[in-house]
Design a protein around this motif. Sequence first.
Motif, mmCIF file in Angstrom:
data_model
loop_
_atom_site.group_PDB
_atom_site.id
_atom_site.type_symbol
_atom_site.label_atom_id
_atom_site.label_comp_id
_atom_site.label_asym_id
_atom_site.label_seq_id
_atom_site.Cartn_x
_atom_site.Cartn_y
_atom_site.Cartn_z
ATOM 1 N N LYS A 1 -14.702 -25.749 -43.068
ATOM 2 C CA LYS A 1 -14.440 -26.930 -43.888
ATOM 3 C C LYS A 1 -13.813 -26.542 -45.222
ATOM 4 N N GLN A 2 -14.319 -25.482 -45.861
ATOM 5 C CA GLN A 2 -13.741 -25.014 -47.110
ATOM 6 C C GLN A 2 -12.364 -24.395 -46.878
ATOM 7 N N MET A 3 -12.249 -23.588 -45.833
ATOM 8 C CA MET A 3 -10.972 -22.930 -45.584
ATOM 9 C C MET A 3 -9.885 -23.904 -45.163
ATOM 10 N N GLN A 4 -10.293 -25.047 -44.647
ATOM 11 C CA GLN A 4 -9.309 -26.087 -44.356
ATOM 12 C C GLN A 4 -8.607 -26.525 -45.638
ATOM 13 N N GLN A 5 -9.362 -26.562 -46.736
ATOM 14 C CA GLN A 5 -8.763 -26.930 -48.014
ATOM 15 C C GLN A 5 -7.729 -25.892 -48.459
ATOM 16 N N TRP A 6 -7.989 -24.629 -48.183
ATOM 17 C CA TRP A 6 -7.025 -23.591 -48.529
ATOM 18 C C TRP A 6 -5.725 -23.798 -47.761
ATOM 19 N N ALA A 7 -5.878 -24.060 -46.460
ATOM 20 C CA ALA A 7 -4.697 -24.261 -45.622
ATOM 21 C C ALA A 7 -3.900 -25.479 -46.078
ATOM 22 N N LEU A 8 -4.612 -26.546 -46.433
ATOM 23 C CA LEU A 8 -3.938 -27.764 -46.876
ATOM 24 C C LEU A 8 -3.185 -27.537 -48.189
ATOM 25 N N ARG A 9 -3.756 -26.741 -49.077
ATOM 26 C CA ARG A 9 -3.080 -26.468 -50.343
ATOM 27 C C ARG A 9 -1.897 -25.515 -50.129
ATOM 28 N N ALA A 10 -2.051 -24.567 -49.230
ATOM 29 C CA ALA A 10 -0.980 -23.591 -49.004
ATOM 30 C C ALA A 10 0.195 -24.182 -48.233
ATOM 31 N N TRP A 11 -0.070 -25.153 -47.372
ATOM 32 C CA TRP A 11 0.978 -25.636 -46.475
ATOM 33 C C TRP A 11 2.213 -26.169 -47.206
ATOM 34 N N PRO A 12 2.113 -27.013 -48.219
ATOM 35 C CA PRO A 12 3.343 -27.490 -48.877
ATOM 36 C C PRO A 12 4.188 -26.351 -49.447
ATOM 37 N N VAL A 13 3.524 -25.311 -49.947
ATOM 38 C CA VAL A 13 4.244 -24.155 -50.481
ATOM 39 C C VAL A 13 4.932 -23.413 -49.339
ATOM 40 N N VAL A 14 4.194 -23.172 -48.271
ATOM 41 C CA VAL A 14 4.759 -22.463 -47.121
ATOM 42 C C VAL A 14 5.923 -23.249 -46.532
ATOM 43 N N ARG A 15 5.776 -24.557 -46.482
ATOM 44 C CA ARG A 15 6.848 -25.381 -45.898
ATOM 45 C C ARG A 15 8.161 -25.173 -46.642
ATOM 46 N N GLN A 16 8.071 -24.985 -47.960
ATOM 47 C CA GLN A 16 9.269 -24.775 -48.753
ATOM 48 C C GLN A 16 9.892 -23.394 -48.534
#
Length: 234
Positions: free
Chosen positions: A216-231
């Motif tokens: 549940k906590q690591m899901q937040q990491w992935a969600l925050r990282a995804w917009p950066v990775v997408r770019q």
Amino acid sequence: MRILPFLFLLLGFSCTQPTSDPAPRPAGPTAPAPTSAPVSYLALGDSYTIGEGVAEADRWSVQLSRQGQTAGIQSPDIIAQTGWTTSQLLQAIRARNNMRTYELVSLLIGVNNQYQGLPLATYRTEFRELLQTAIRFAGGRPGRVVVLSIPDWGQSPYARRMDPARIASEIDQYNAVARQECTQAGVAFVDITDLTRAAAGDPTQFANDGLHYSGKQMQQWALRAWPVVRQLLP
């Protein structure tokens, strides 16, 4: 800094068989089929990358690959183990002699340097080498590498017997070094430390050992990282 064996085993951030998470696995929408060319992905790190105490599907890097499924991100290859310092990660990479090139590389390392009281200067030198190694894995493209900040384990239930303020201060120093080195190397840096500090007092954010983090906590990491990775992706 001397560490009692049983304490080190608890804190070491051996890839062990994941244990059950105290909270249900985070639910999310089923990702549609990829619409882009496959994006190979390598995740480098320690217990936070291998997902100590959680199921494989709940590792933050695996959750990131699900977030980016429509962009073609594949399930990650992982070079990570609980307890690794920057030096041990470098040694493991050299031992594997992996010459493959990836479209995306992530790095999250340093908590064990901090826990063991290793010099900050050593972290800087070895982190810089790891950044260059990650860039090599990315085919010489700094823009295909993303670094996550070190979580603040001082806010975990396990750390209540310790000194959370000191731990937070030291984590901040390590993260400042990582951010500086990323800026100089042209690598994206994603700060997730505040998310881990906000987890204090919520047992669903932690694995059964009270030290490592839940899916549940690591899901937040992935969600925050995804917009950066997408770019970073084409």
